[in-house]
Structures are given as C-alpha cells and as structure tokens.
Write an enzyme that holds these catalytic residues in place. Structure first.
Site, PDB file in Angstrom:
ATOM      1  N   ASP A 418       0.852  -1.184   0.000  1.00 27.18           N
ATOM      2  CA  ASP A 418       0.000   0.000   0.000  1.00 27.18           C
ATOM      3  C   ASP A 418       0.893   1.241   0.000  1.00 27.18           C
ATOM      4  OD1 ASP A 418      -2.901   0.924   0.325  1.00 27.18           O
ATOM      5  OD2 ASP A 418      -1.853   2.111   1.825  1.00 27.18           O
ATOM      6  N   LEU A 419       0.667   2.166  -0.945  1.00 28.15           N
ATOM      7  CA  LEU A 419       1.466   3.395  -1.014  1.00 28.15           C
ATOM      8  C   LEU A 419       1.080   4.333   0.126  1.00 28.15           C
ATOM      9  CD1 LEU A 419       1.456   4.045  -4.862  1.00 28.15           C
ATOM     10  CD2 LEU A 419       2.960   2.595  -3.498  1.00 28.15           C
ATOM     11  N   ASP A 461      -4.403   2.596  -4.896  1.00 30.16           N
ATOM     12  CA  ASP A 461      -2.953   2.622  -4.705  1.00 30.16           C
ATOM     13  C   ASP A 461      -2.487   1.395  -3.944  1.00 30.16           C
ATOM     14  OD1 ASP A 461      -2.624   4.780  -1.762  1.00 30.16           O
ATOM     15  OD2 ASP A 461      -4.134   3.278  -2.300  1.00 30.16           O
TER      16      ASP A 461
END
Length: 555
Positions: A418-419, A461
């Site tokens: 996960d960004l 994202d």
C-alpha cells in the site's frame, strides 16, 4: 454476427441456384451415400473419449455423411499408431509422442489436439516424504513405455535430475502397486487414479509436470498422410463433427456419462466418470482455447524437449505435420454429380461459387469476432492503467495456486503493498502525475519479482504479489524487503522527484493459511500493523500475536 447486404444477396443467389438444381434432380435417383470411417481409441471406453461417442450417438457424424465405427484401445490391442499406418483403421488417438513417430519418418498427420494440457502425473502416497521431483532420487517410479510418459521424463530433465538417479520401472497399469508399497511413485492420469485412491481410502498426492514448466498436448486425433491425401473432405468432416461432439459432451457431462454407461459398458462407475469429466474440462479448457486447436510453435517446443531427452536424432522439423482444416474443399465429387445434365452442372457451379465466397466471408468475420473476444477477455483481466493483473485475475490466480489439485505447496506467500503518500501526490501534483507514479510502481514491482510471481493492482494505490515457491529462489520476506527499499527511492517524473514510500504486509503459505480468503485477511492484518508503524515498514503475520503481528523490517 453482422452480415452486410452484399453477403445477404450472395446467400440469396446461392439459394436460388441450389433450389433450381434440386428441381432438376428431384426425379433422379439419389447418389449420396455415407462413407465408412473407423477410429481406434487410446484406451478403454471412458469419458476420455466422450466427444467421439457423442458425435456418433447425437448424429453429428451422420449429418456429415459418415458412418463411424469406434474401436476400443488398451494394452491388449495394437497401438492406434500401428493400426493407422497399417490401414486397419482411418483415425487414431495418441499422445504427444506422435511427433516422435513423424520425425522418424512415419507419414502421420495431427488433426486436432483435444487436451491442451497432459493429464499424466506421478502419484505418491501421502506421508512418503515425496513432495517434489528431487524427492524421487533413489526411489522407485513407474513409467509407461516411451514416449507415453515423456512428460515425466521431461520434468526430471528440467529439474536437473538424471533418469539414472531414479529407479524407473515399466508400469503395471495397477495402482495397487503404489498403495501396497511395492513402488514409491505410480504414473497416473489426474482424471482417473486419484479418484480410485480416494474411493479406497488411500491418501495420495500428485507431482504434475505442469507445475515445473512441462505442458504438452495430449489425446491428439490423427490420421495417415495417405488417407488425408485421398480423402481430405472426409478428414475435415470427421474433425468438425468430432469437435461438435466434444463441445456438446463437455457442456452436458451428466447426460453423456449416462450415455456411456448405457451404450459402452465402461469399467468405471457413474461417480468415477463424472470425476473424470470435471477434471478433463480443465485440461481441454474450452472456454479459453478452441477445441482441437494446435499451435505450431508449441509443437516445436515439445519436439525440442524430446530432442533434449535423446528421444529423437537430427533436426526436429515438423513441417507438414499438422492437418490444415481450412484448405479449400476438393470439388471433384461435385463435378461428377453435375455431369447428370449440362443445365444442372451450370447451376451447381454457380451455387458453389457463391457458397465459397460466403463461407470465406463468414470465416473472416468469425475470426475477427474471436480475436475481439480474446482481446476483451484479456482486458477484463488486466488493469488498464498499469498493464499488470487486476483484482479479478489476482483472485483467480490465488485460488488456482492454492487449489487442492496441486497437492504440493506452490504458493510461498501473499504480500499486500500500500502506497503511503499517494493521496498527497494527486492533491498537489495532479492525477496525471499520480497515474505516472502508479505505472512506475507497477514497473518496479514487476522488475523486482520473478516471472513465476503474480503482480496485481487490486485497488487505487494498493498492489498485491503472489510469491511462487521455487527451488533456489529468494525467501519471500527477503524479496519484499528489497521491494520496500526500492519503492522508498524517489520516483523521477519528468524531472520532478516524487516520494511515496509504501507499507507491506505478508502472510506465508502454508504456514499461516491455505485458504484464499484466510490468507488475504492475514496479509491485510499484517499490512495494518505495518501502517501502524508509521509507514515505510514491512510486517509478517504472527500467529502467536494475531492482533499485532510481527514487524520484520523498516526501510
């Protein structure tokens, strides 16, 4: 399917010509007669040959002008290859070793590959300590006479195992030799023997060549060059009617199982035939690949494998080996028919002319539609922004890698990525830059992983990686630590350095879970723990502390 007005006019003209011919010949005696055709199966009657039974019993052969006799195979009969070459039968069913016979100079033609993947596996007793090919070293294993078990020998070869390192024995065709301990590994069909073992209460596992990169065609319909040269229309008609039979049988499995039980007296019961049908469906794969399809390049790979195994000498050139069903039909029978009268000959020639044009047009439209549908299926399983797998394909691959059919661990770990600061990128730099960042992240993930791993974008994202188990491969946590470090590096977008960073959660398989939903939930819990550390962290699910997980590394 759309047909334009010009094609409709062609149909009308052809139809009027045929109607006129029918009027002229309505009082003439019929000269049409069914052609006698024989086919010898590869083994005894079972669902493995359901397409041929269906084409016969449902009248598909009859509609094609063929009177077909189906001959049972088995160890007590001549091989189908010998029977075809000796002109005892017209068609046969064989394995991929058919290519070896062709390269030895036997005039054989492959007409259609029914199984897109081979059903041959090694079956071993659960608890025997044999889980992968290397565990067979020093053990006894059964094989059918070459080249019938070539897939198993190719698996040993690709894994760097000499055939001399395994005690290879000729098969007895009796799985009781495995259950009794007389042999350590039995050459089985995934469609048959695992069911027998389960019915008798034996716990077994299978070692499949497909898991180790060996994927051969199987159950190939074939004939001789001489028969095809003399009867190209018959070969074409038999192929098309047989494929119609296979399509019907695969979509009406219970009905055809009952037909086999009633008409062919198989040695198997109804439950065994249903198990065989369900397992075969995955090997034939009719939802993705047209039944009977053969790729020349894939045949080249198969023959190159045979050459590496020492089964063939010289060049592995299969030029002319594949029968082309699209070659224009032989019109000589029609010329003989129109000799009844000059007027009938003229009308029949006209009808055939428009029919051929229409057929070609329809074939082009069908080919274009198949191409469009194939592309649509590809797009449905691909993330349009990054070009990697999407959530749907990720779910399918996760379920496939955890399928009980593998019987040995294939998936090493599931990682969720996960960004951390992606929202701020969109808010401050705009969505165009955000899209570029997502593509760059996908590229970095893909380049960090191996070809056997599956990289997917499963959310805005959020990414996921299915890390495949591979001898000598990097340990999953170490691999994702490298990913964490790599994504911690700034991304250069047209001179603008963008920092996003990421958090990674990992669940190991089968240590933590073996069910898709459970493994995904545990990896998500580990991701939550990594985020709680402030981002740019990696956490591995800890079953001793499921609410906190164990933090493994920080970028």
């Amino acid at each position: 399917m759309r047909i334009d007005f010009r094609t409709s006019r062609h149909c009308a003209r052809g139809l009027w010509a045929i109607l006129a011919l029918a009027a002229l010949l309505s009082h003439a005696p019929s000269t049409a007669a069914q052609e006698d055709v024989t086919i010898q199966l590869r083994w005894k009657h079972q669902f493995q040959f359901a397409g041929y039974y269906t084409a016969l019993e449902k009248g598909f052969y009859d509609e094609a002008g063929l009177s077909v006799e189906i001959i049972e195979g088995g160890p007590a009969n001549n091989s189908p290859i010998s029977a075809v070459l000796n002109r005892q039968v017209d068609f046969g069913v064989s394995g991929p070793g058919l290519a070896i016979e062709r390269l030895k100079g036997r005039p054989l033609l492959a007409v259609a590959a029914i199984f897109q993947s081979s059903p041959i596996v090694w079956m071993v007793r659960d608890g025997s300590g044999i889980e992968r090919p290397h565990d067979l070293v020093g053990r006894s294993a059964m094989l059918m006479p070459a080249p019938e078990s070539a897939e198993l020998l190719a698996m040993l070869h690709l894994e760097g195992i000499s055939a001399d390192a395994v005690d290879l024995r000729q098969t007895t065709y009796d799985p009781d030799d495995l259950f009794s301990g007389a042999v350590d590994a039995y050459d089985a069909y995934i469609t048959n023997e695992p069911f027998v073992a389960a019915q008798q209460g034996h716990a077994v596992r299978t070692i499949s060549p497909r898991t180790y990169g060996v994927d051969f065609y199987s159950d190939i319909l074939f004939t001789s060059e001489a028969f095809a040269d003399e009867n190209p229309d018959t070969v074409r008609a038999f192929r098309e009617a047989s494929i119609r039979g296979w399509d019907y049988a695969l979509r009406h499995q219970a009905e055809i199982v009952d037909l086999i039980l009633a008409k062919y007296q198989p040695e198997k019961g109804r439950d065994a035939l249903l198990y065989e049908a369900e397992t075969m469906y995955k090997l034939i794969n009719p939802d993705i690949v047209a039944i009977g399809h053969m790729n020349p390049r894939r045949w080249d790979v198969i023959t190159q494998t045979f050459k590496e195994l020492g089964m063939i000498d010289g060049d592995a050139d299969l030029n002319g080996f594949l029968f082309d069903p699209n070659v224009q039909a032989d019109l000589r029978p029609y010329y003989q028919a129109i000799a009844l009268s000059l007027a009938a000959a003229l009308l029949l020639a006209l009808a055939l002319f428009w029919y051929i044009r229409l057929t070609r047009r329809l074939r082009r439209e069908v080919a274009e539609r198949i191409k469009a549908e194939t592309e649509a299926r590809r797009l449905a399983m691909t993330d349009p922004l990054t070009g990697i797998a999407n959530r749907a394909l990720f779910r399918d691959r996760l379920a496939e890698m955890l399928s009980p059919d593998h019987r040995e661990p294939v998936l090493a770990a599931l990682a969720l990525v996960d960004l951390n600061a992606f929202k701020s990128v969109n808010d401050t730099l705009g969505h165009a830059v955000g899209d570029a960042v997502l593509r760059a992240v996908a590229d970095r993930l893909t380049s960090s992983c191996r070809a056997t791993d599956i990289v997917a974008r499963i959310g805005g994202d959020e990414f996921a990686v299915l890390i495949a188990r591979r001898a000598g491969g990097r340990e999953p946590v170490g691999l994702m630590q490298r990913v964490l470090t790599g994504l911690g590096e700034p991304l250069d977008h047209r001179g603008t350095m963008v920092n996003v960073g990421c958090s990674i959660g990992i669940a190991l398989c089968p240590e933590h879970a073996t069910e898709p939903h459970d493994l995904f939930e545990l990896a998500d819990a580990a991701l939550y723990a990594a985020k709680a550390e402030g981002g740019n962290s990696l956490a591995v699910y800890d079953p001793q502390r499921p609410q906190t997980t164990q933090k493994s590394a920080t970028a």
